[in-house]
Write a protein that holds these residues in place. Structure first.
Motif, PDB file in Angstrom:
ATOM      1  N   ARG A  39       0.821  -1.206   0.000  1.00  0.00           N
ATOM      2  CA  ARG A  39       0.000   0.000   0.000  1.00  0.00           C
ATOM      3  C   ARG A  39       0.858   1.260   0.000  1.00  0.00           C
ATOM      4  NH1 ARG A  39      -4.485   1.450   4.685  1.00  0.00           N
ATOM      5  NH2 ARG A  39      -4.723   3.673   4.188  1.00  0.00           N
ATOM      6  N   LEU A  40       1.904   1.278   0.821  1.00  0.00           N
ATOM      7  CA  LEU A  40       2.752   2.459   0.920  1.00  0.00           C
ATOM      8  C   LEU A  40       3.611   2.650  -0.326  1.00  0.00           C
ATOM      9  CD1 LEU A  40       3.775   2.004   4.639  1.00  0.00           C
ATOM     10  CD2 LEU A  40       2.642   4.019   3.713  1.00  0.00           C
ATOM     11  N   SER A  41       4.053   1.565  -0.933  1.00  0.00           N
ATOM     12  CA  SER A  41       4.897   1.668  -2.124  1.00  0.00           C
ATOM     13  C   SER A  41       4.148   2.290  -3.289  1.00  0.00           C
ATOM     14  CB  SER A  41       5.420   0.286  -2.527  1.00  0.00           C
ATOM     15  OG  SER A  41       6.255  -0.249  -1.527  1.00  0.00           O
ATOM     16  N   ALA A  42       2.838   2.149  -3.298  1.00  0.00           N
ATOM     17  CA  ALA A  42       2.041   2.700  -4.390  1.00  0.00           C
ATOM     18  C   ALA A  42       1.890   4.206  -4.285  1.00  0.00           C
ATOM     19  CB  ALA A  42       0.656   2.050  -4.403  1.00  0.00           C
ATOM     20  N   THR A  43       2.109   4.767  -3.077  1.00  0.00           N
ATOM     21  CA  THR A  43       1.860   6.199  -2.878  1.00  0.00           C
ATOM     22  C   THR A  43       3.058   6.956  -2.340  1.00  0.00           C
ATOM     23  OG1 THR A  43       1.011   5.753  -0.647  1.00  0.00           O
ATOM     24  CG2 THR A  43      -0.589   5.805  -2.443  1.00  0.00           C
ATOM     25  N   THR A  44       4.145   6.268  -2.007  1.00  0.00           N
ATOM     26  CA  THR A  44       5.279   6.909  -1.352  1.00  0.00           C
ATOM     27  C   THR A  44       6.502   6.887  -2.243  1.00  0.00           C
ATOM     28  OG1 THR A  44       4.450   6.139   0.778  1.00  0.00           O
ATOM     29  CG2 THR A  44       6.731   6.910   0.707  1.00  0.00           C
ATOM     30  N   PRO A  45       7.164   8.068  -2.461  1.00  0.00           N
ATOM     31  CA  PRO A  45       8.407   8.077  -3.224  1.00  0.00           C
ATOM     32  C   PRO A  45       9.454   7.225  -2.535  1.00  0.00           C
ATOM     33  CG  PRO A  45       7.572  10.310  -2.893  1.00  0.00           C
ATOM     34  CD  PRO A  45       6.773   9.402  -2.011  1.00  0.00           C
ATOM     35  N   ARG A  46      10.114   6.376  -3.269  1.00  0.00           N
ATOM     36  CA  ARG A  46      11.161   5.537  -2.716  1.00  0.00           C
ATOM     37  C   ARG A  46      12.501   6.235  -2.835  1.00  0.00           C
ATOM     38  NH1 ARG A  46       9.816   3.056   0.636  1.00  0.00           N
ATOM     39  NH2 ARG A  46      11.016   1.173   0.376  1.00  0.00           N
ATOM     40  N   PRO A  47      13.546   5.708  -2.231  1.00  0.00           N
ATOM     41  CA  PRO A  47      14.857   6.344  -2.317  1.00  0.00           C
ATOM     42  C   PRO A  47      15.253   6.608  -3.770  1.00  0.00           C
ATOM     43  CG  PRO A  47      14.908   4.596  -0.688  1.00  0.00           C
ATOM     44  CD  PRO A  47      13.563   4.515  -1.371  1.00  0.00           C
ATOM     45  N   GLY A  48      15.770   7.838  -3.995  1.00  0.00           N
ATOM     46  CA  GLY A  48      16.156   8.236  -5.344  1.00  0.00           C
ATOM     47  C   GLY A  48      15.094   9.036  -6.052  1.00  0.00           C
ATOM     48  N   THR A  49      13.914   9.172  -5.445  1.00  0.00           N
ATOM     49  CA  THR A  49      12.874   9.994  -6.034  1.00  0.00           C
ATOM     50  C   THR A  49      12.619  11.185  -5.144  1.00  0.00           C
ATOM     51  OG1 THR A  49      11.086   8.845  -4.904  1.00  0.00           O
ATOM     52  CG2 THR A  49      11.780   7.964  -7.030  1.00  0.00           C
ATOM     53  N   ALA A  50      12.084  12.261  -5.715  1.00  0.00           N
ATOM     54  CA  ALA A  50      11.854  13.479  -4.949  1.00  0.00           C
ATOM     55  C   ALA A  50      10.556  13.387  -4.188  1.00  0.00           C
ATOM     56  CB  ALA A  50      11.810  14.675  -5.897  1.00  0.00           C
ATOM     57  N   PRO A  51      10.516  13.890  -2.950  1.00  0.00           N
ATOM     58  CA  PRO A  51       9.262  13.910  -2.219  1.00  0.00           C
ATOM     59  C   PRO A  51       8.262  14.820  -2.890  1.00  0.00           C
ATOM     60  CG  PRO A  51      10.938  15.183  -1.071  1.00  0.00           C
ATOM     61  CD  PRO A  51      11.630  14.480  -2.209  1.00  0.00           C
ATOM     62  N   ALA A  52       6.999  14.503  -2.731  1.00  0.00           N
ATOM     63  CA  ALA A  52       5.968  15.213  -3.487  1.00  0.00           C
ATOM     64  C   ALA A  52       5.122  16.123  -2.629  1.00  0.00           C
ATOM     65  CB  ALA A  52       5.065  14.188  -4.182  1.00  0.00           C
ATOM     66  N   ASP A  53       5.651  16.560  -1.497  1.00  0.00           N
ATOM     67  CA  ASP A  53       4.825  17.438  -0.687  1.00  0.00           C
ATOM     68  C   ASP A  53       5.039  18.879  -1.085  1.00  0.00           C
ATOM     69  OD1 ASP A  53       7.459  17.388   0.408  1.00  0.00           O
ATOM     70  OD2 ASP A  53       6.682  18.430   2.160  1.00  0.00           O
ATOM     71  N   ALA A  54       4.074  19.732  -0.808  1.00  0.00           N
ATOM     72  CA  ALA A  54       4.156  21.158  -1.081  1.00  0.00           C
ATOM     73  C   ALA A  54       4.303  21.887   0.241  1.00  0.00           C
ATOM     74  CB  ALA A  54       2.895  21.610  -1.811  1.00  0.00           C
ATOM     75  N   PRO A  55       4.668  23.189   0.216  1.00  0.00           N
ATOM     76  CA  PRO A  55       4.803  23.929   1.460  1.00  0.00           C
ATOM     77  C   PRO A  55       3.472  24.039   2.182  1.00  0.00           C
ATOM     78  CG  PRO A  55       5.690  25.157  -0.427  1.00  0.00           C
ATOM     79  CD  PRO A  55       4.934  23.994  -0.962  1.00  0.00           C
ATOM     80  N   PRO A  56       3.508  24.386   3.496  1.00  0.00           N
ATOM     81  CA  PRO A  56       2.250  24.560   4.213  1.00  0.00           C
ATOM     82  C   PRO A  56       1.362  25.546   3.497  1.00  0.00           C
ATOM     83  CG  PRO A  56       4.110  24.631   5.728  1.00  0.00           C
ATOM     84  CD  PRO A  56       4.680  24.618   4.337  1.00  0.00           C
ATOM     85  N   ALA A  57       0.098  25.217   3.359  1.00  0.00           N
ATOM     86  CA  ALA A  57      -0.814  26.047   2.582  1.00  0.00           C
ATOM     87  C   ALA A  57      -1.267  27.256   3.378  1.00  0.00           C
ATOM     88  CB  ALA A  57      -2.033  25.225   2.163  1.00  0.00           C
ATOM     89  N   GLY A  58      -1.154  28.437   2.762  1.00  0.00           N
ATOM     90  CA  GLY A  58      -1.713  29.654   3.327  1.00  0.00           C
ATOM     91  C   GLY A  58      -2.776  30.150   2.385  1.00  0.00           C
ATOM     92  N   THR A  59      -3.219  31.384   2.570  1.00  0.00           N
ATOM     93  CA  THR A  59      -4.273  31.926   1.702  1.00  0.00           C
ATOM     94  C   THR A  59      -3.843  31.895   0.248  1.00  0.00           C
ATOM     95  OG1 THR A  59      -5.000  33.361   3.491  1.00  0.00           O
ATOM     96  CG2 THR A  59      -5.712  33.926   1.268  1.00  0.00           C
TER      97      THR A  59
END
Length: 445
Positions: free
Chosen positions: A214-234
């Motif tokens: 389940r996690l491998s389908a949605t989580t970047p593995r080593p060697g890939t860039a994380p896909a999160d964005a900065p904390p959302a503001g207005t």
């Protein structure tokens, strides 16, 4: 002849050690030697350098949001490897997860024979499963999955889901109360997964293999860039960057005090235009993009304008910094050098230097006009240490670098730290100098 309990324990230990020798060591510490016949019996595992998960969080607070799903996938991989060899860890907790430069490793796999523990310290039993507390000898793979759920909650929030000041209260919470998972509200997917791991009945928990899938389908593995964005503001909520697009936008958010440069409001249509409807403004629609800048191959994570307003720098999860001519709406340079997602960009006040920082724990400098690399100004090598935010003094006297839960005030010429500011317990997310340079404000998540 009937064998003694001690003999049976030694035989079981010998089988466990033999099985542990076959465990894939990518996410575990290898068992290298043991003597079941010694008094007392002992196992030996390879030395894994790095702080434990508990040490890291005690020192710097909860892990950065983008690292928690990756940690979950790595630990699920380690447990799956352990279980595939017929071994049950029985003691997974933050002290048995070591954070190395190559990722987390599970240690303490092979256990010498021992009587069931009777912990008096609440922390000693806060990661045990209900069945361990009731019948310590009857543990299964599901026991490790329960412990994994508690470890992940600790990694994300800084506290375990059943923590209390007394052992009796901890035991009651583990066996009879739901886990405290309110701190996982910003991880909706992970919260559901952790809750499944913490089911009271072993048969209701997922296996380590199912978690890994389940996690491998949605989580970047080593060697890939994380896909999160900065904390959302207005602003981020109105103009959230897509995976492949950065927007130069003039938005109707005057209440947020975001200044919109005039050139972004410029009407790009010919001079001759149809009369505006009675209910429309004669100026450009401020809710529509003035220009669309494409080029990043991952999420855009940070932005900064040069002091002359002519150049915009954008950093991305694709590990690049891109420079854009804001008048001609085109890319002028791509800066490559970071080994992880770029999290912060900031210009010197004199338009000469661009400072960047990222998940690889480096602070780098570039020629602000050409994008030519000037070099690595400083490196922060602590596990999970990444440069998450930057601010340059209005006179260029120092660079404030948000690393972990601290701020380093760095000499912009040499990269040497002049002072370390502490006090936050969470991960640094924003830092800013006052216009006169006499104050520094910071925010940690």
């Amino acid at each position: 002849m009937k064998r003694s309990r001690g003999d049976l324990d030694r035989a079981e230990f010998a089988r466990e050690v033999e099985a542990a020798r076959g465990i894939d060591g990518r996410r575990t510490a290898r068992t290298v030697d043991a003597d079941p016949s010694a008094e007392p019996p002992w196992p030996a595992a390879e030395f894994v350098p790095g702080p434990t998960l508990r040490e890291r969080i005690t020192r710097e607070g909860p892990l950065p949001p983008h690292t928690v799903p990756r940690l979950a996938a790595d630990l699920a991989e380690g447990l799956a490897a352990i279980h595939a060899c017929g071994v049950v860890h029985r003691g997974l907790d933050p002290d048995h997860v070591v954070l190395t430069d190559d990722g987390p490793r599970i240690v303490g796999i092979a256990h010498a024979p021992r009587t069931p523990p009777e912990p008096t310290d609440p922390a000693a039993c806060a990661y045990l499963s209900p069945e361990q507390l009731r019948t310590p000898d009857l543990v299964t793979r599901a026991t490790d999955v329960f412990s994994l759920g508690s470890v992940l909650a600790f990694a994300a929030t800084g506290s375990g889901p059943f923590e209390a000041t007394s052992t009796a209260t901890v035991v009651h919470r583990i066996t009879s109360e739901p886990p405290a998972l309110t701190g996982l509200a910003r991880y909706p997917d992970l919260r559901g997964l952790v809750a499944a791991c913490l089911a009271k009945e072993p048969g209701e928990r997922p296996t380590a293999e199912a978690l890994l899938e389940r996690l491998s389908a949605t989580t970047p593995r080593p060697g890939t860039a994380p896909a999160d964005a900065p904390p959302a503001g207005t602003f981020a909520r109105k103009w959230r960057p897509t995976r492949r697009t950065a927007l130069l936008a003039a938005t109707a958010v005057a209440a947020t005090a975001l200044a919109v440069p005039a050139y972004l409001l410029r009407d790009s249509a010919p001079a001759a235009r149809s009369p505006a409807p009675d209910d429309a403004s004669p100026t450009r629609d401020a809710t529509r993009p003035a220009a669309r800048l494409t080029g990043h191959t991952g999420p855009v994570t940070c932005l900064a304008f040069a002091p002359d307003n002519r150049v915009l720098a954008s950093g991305g999860a694709d590990r690049t910094v891109r420079l854009w001519d804001t008048v001609e709406a085109r890319e002028t340079a791509t800066c490559e050098g970071h080994a992880g997602a770029v999290r912060a960009v900031a210009y010197s006040p004199h338009d000469r230097t661009l400072f960047t920082g990222g998940d690889d724990g480096t602070l780098r400098t570039w020629d602000a006009r050409t994008g030519a690399a000037r070099g690595e100004l400083a490196t922060y090598k602590g596990t999970f240490d990444g440069v998450r935010c930057l601010a340059v003094h209005p006179e260029g006297a120092a660079v404030a670098v948000g690393v972990g839960s601290r701020i380093e005030l760095v000499d912009p010429a040499t990269g040497r730290s002049r002072a370390t500011l502490t006090g936050h317990t969470g991960r640094m997310s924003w830092v800013a100098f006052s216009p006169d340079g006499t104050m520094l404000a910071s925010v940690a998540a």
